[in-house]
Design an enzyme around this catalytic site. Sequence first.
Site, PDB file in Angstrom:
ATOM      1  N   SER A  89      19.074  -3.294   1.453  1.00  0.00           N
ATOM      2  CA  SER A  89      19.178  -3.940   0.142  1.00  0.00           C
ATOM      3  C   SER A  89      20.594  -3.985  -0.426  1.00  0.00           C
ATOM      4  O   SER A  89      20.904  -4.834  -1.246  1.00  0.00           O
ATOM      5  CB  SER A  89      18.256  -3.255  -0.857  1.00  0.00           C
ATOM      6  OG  SER A  89      18.599  -1.894  -0.980  1.00  0.00           O
ATOM      7  N   HIS A 144      13.177  -6.802   1.862  1.00  0.00           N
ATOM      8  CA  HIS A 144      14.162  -7.882   1.739  1.00  0.00           C
ATOM      9  C   HIS A 144      14.115  -8.852   2.921  1.00  0.00           C
ATOM     10  O   HIS A 144      14.902  -9.785   2.966  1.00  0.00           O
ATOM     11  CB  HIS A 144      15.575  -7.302   1.599  1.00  0.00           C
ATOM     12  CG  HIS A 144      15.751  -6.556   0.313  1.00  0.00           C
ATOM     13  ND1 HIS A 144      16.218  -7.152  -0.838  1.00  0.00           N
ATOM     14  CD2 HIS A 144      15.479  -5.273  -0.020  1.00  0.00           C
ATOM     15  CE1 HIS A 144      16.246  -6.268  -1.814  1.00  0.00           C
ATOM     16  NE2 HIS A 144      15.809  -5.117  -1.349  1.00  0.00           N
ATOM     17  N   LYS A 187      10.222 -10.054  -4.325  1.00  0.00           N
ATOM     18  CA  LYS A 187      11.448 -10.730  -3.889  1.00  0.00           C
ATOM     19  C   LYS A 187      11.100 -12.137  -3.389  1.00  0.00           C
ATOM     20  O   LYS A 187      10.985 -13.047  -4.194  1.00  0.00           O
ATOM     21  CB  LYS A 187      12.167  -9.856  -2.870  1.00  0.00           C
ATOM     22  CG  LYS A 187      12.400  -8.464  -3.502  1.00  0.00           C
ATOM     23  CD  LYS A 187      13.182  -7.536  -2.703  1.00  0.00           C
ATOM     24  CE  LYS A 187      13.084  -6.113  -3.226  1.00  0.00           C
ATOM     25  NZ  LYS A 187      13.377  -5.923  -4.638  1.00  0.00           N
TER      26      LYS A 187
HETATM   27  N1  PMP Z   1      11.744  -1.151  -0.892  1.00  0.00           N
HETATM   28  C1  PMP Z   1      12.966  -1.699  -0.957  1.00  0.00           C
HETATM   29  C2  PMP Z   1      13.825  -1.693   0.259  1.00  0.00           C
HETATM   30  C3  PMP Z   1      13.427  -2.276  -2.147  1.00  0.00           C
HETATM   31  O1  PMP Z   1      14.668  -2.802  -2.210  1.00  0.00           O
HETATM   32  C4  PMP Z   1      12.576  -2.278  -3.280  1.00  0.00           C
HETATM   33  C5  PMP Z   1      12.974  -2.908  -4.604  1.00  0.00           C
HETATM   34  N2  PMP Z   1      14.283  -3.043  -4.869  1.00  0.00           N
HETATM   35  C6  PMP Z   1      11.325  -1.682  -3.175  1.00  0.00           C
HETATM   36  C7  PMP Z   1      10.929  -1.140  -1.966  1.00  0.00           C
HETATM   37  C8  PMP Z   1      10.400  -1.615  -4.356  1.00  0.00           C
HETATM   38  O2  PMP Z   1       9.798  -2.823  -4.582  1.00  0.00           O
HETATM   39  P1  PMP Z   1       9.169  -3.239  -6.001  1.00  0.00           P
HETATM   40  O3  PMP Z   1      10.222  -3.912  -6.787  1.00  0.00           O
HETATM   41  O4  PMP Z   1       8.043  -4.131  -5.636  1.00  0.00           O
HETATM   42  O5  PMP Z   1       8.671  -1.985  -6.656  1.00  0.00           O
END
Ligand code: PMP
Length: 393
Positions: A185, A213, A244
Amino acid sequence: MGLFDKFQKIQQSIETLQQYSDSFFKVVLEEILSSTEAIIDGRKTILAGTNNYLGMPHRKECIEAACKAVREHGTGTTGSRMANGTYSVHVELEQAISRFLNKKHTIVFTTGYSANLSALSTLVGPKDIVILDADCHASIYDGCRLGGVQVYRFRHNDVSDLEKRLKRLIKKGTNILIAVEGLYSMLGDRAPLRQIVELKKAYGAYLLVDEAHSLGVLGEHGRGLSEEAGVEEDVDFVIGTFSKSLGSVGGYCSSNHKELELLRFASRPYVFTASSSPANIAAARKALEIIEKEPQLRSRLWDNANLLYGQLKEMGFSLGPEPSPIIPVRFSEIPKAFAAWNGLLENGVYVNMVLPPATPDNTALLRCSLSAAHSREQVEAIAKAFQKVKHLA
Ligand code: PMP
């Protein structure tokens, strides 16, 4: 020691950062014009930091599906999946994700965060071991903490460091789960998944891949890095989010292990929270259908990503290791990073500012994320705005 004394440090940090940019703490998207534009501080601004990879939040079909779901099922479920919160739409979405990913079992969670929290806190326990990539998302770390599993980190994307740990930890004679992401990310780079799968097999470990992602972004059909790397059969647990590329809110865990279903009874973040609203479920389901039908969205996203990466590289910025819809731009000094971030906003471009310790290598990052919904003109405008702040990098 008073209850709130521990907040002094964070208060001081906020005050220090406010000297650099008052607006940093006050970003409000006052009006959303589209998936790529909003009014911020009264100014029309291009959104280049929203993880909105495919423009789904503003697709007419997704909006209609969400509105229809509200009309038919109401605004919220008022209950946990275990109690009154399992509607037919939740079950149908689980089946649709299983079909899409070619997995036998899928559980939908209220967020991607709780999908990781559930999986990591329940699939493994205090007698087991998790070896995770150091750059893994906070939800992976938090899940490990909740379940009390023994955690070991390997250096980001360093397969030999992973093997070193596997060699040592295998001697404990317990179960080992390796946890990695598809596309990371912050740096936007891929995990070396084929090599990780080889190690998983050689050492008899399990593998969990968080494709948050990479869903809809990588792979011929958009199934993520596991598809692109040709190792889907070897991934034991796939985690994903709706927040996303699907433009909704929610998350999932999919697997061919039938025991996944037992998480519905054993996992506290599944049992003790309300299920996703029907609108979120319907929007995610429609977005998944669109991903299946429109591979051209992925091509457009990658055209935009390659265009911006190429232009920023040519300007001499220090970027992430590979072209990707996530493009981190490094700034070695925090005050200069803030000045650049302010400068971009003044030039009508919003990106994410990411500061240490949240950044992998202790530099400040201006993190861009591209969308299939960006026009070529918008991508060029983002590049032009970066050109204006180049002297600060
Ligand atoms: N896993 C990763 C790699 C993320 O980047 C994120 C959110 N930034 C999440 C899980 C959590 O997802 P959510 O926004 O649906 O809670």
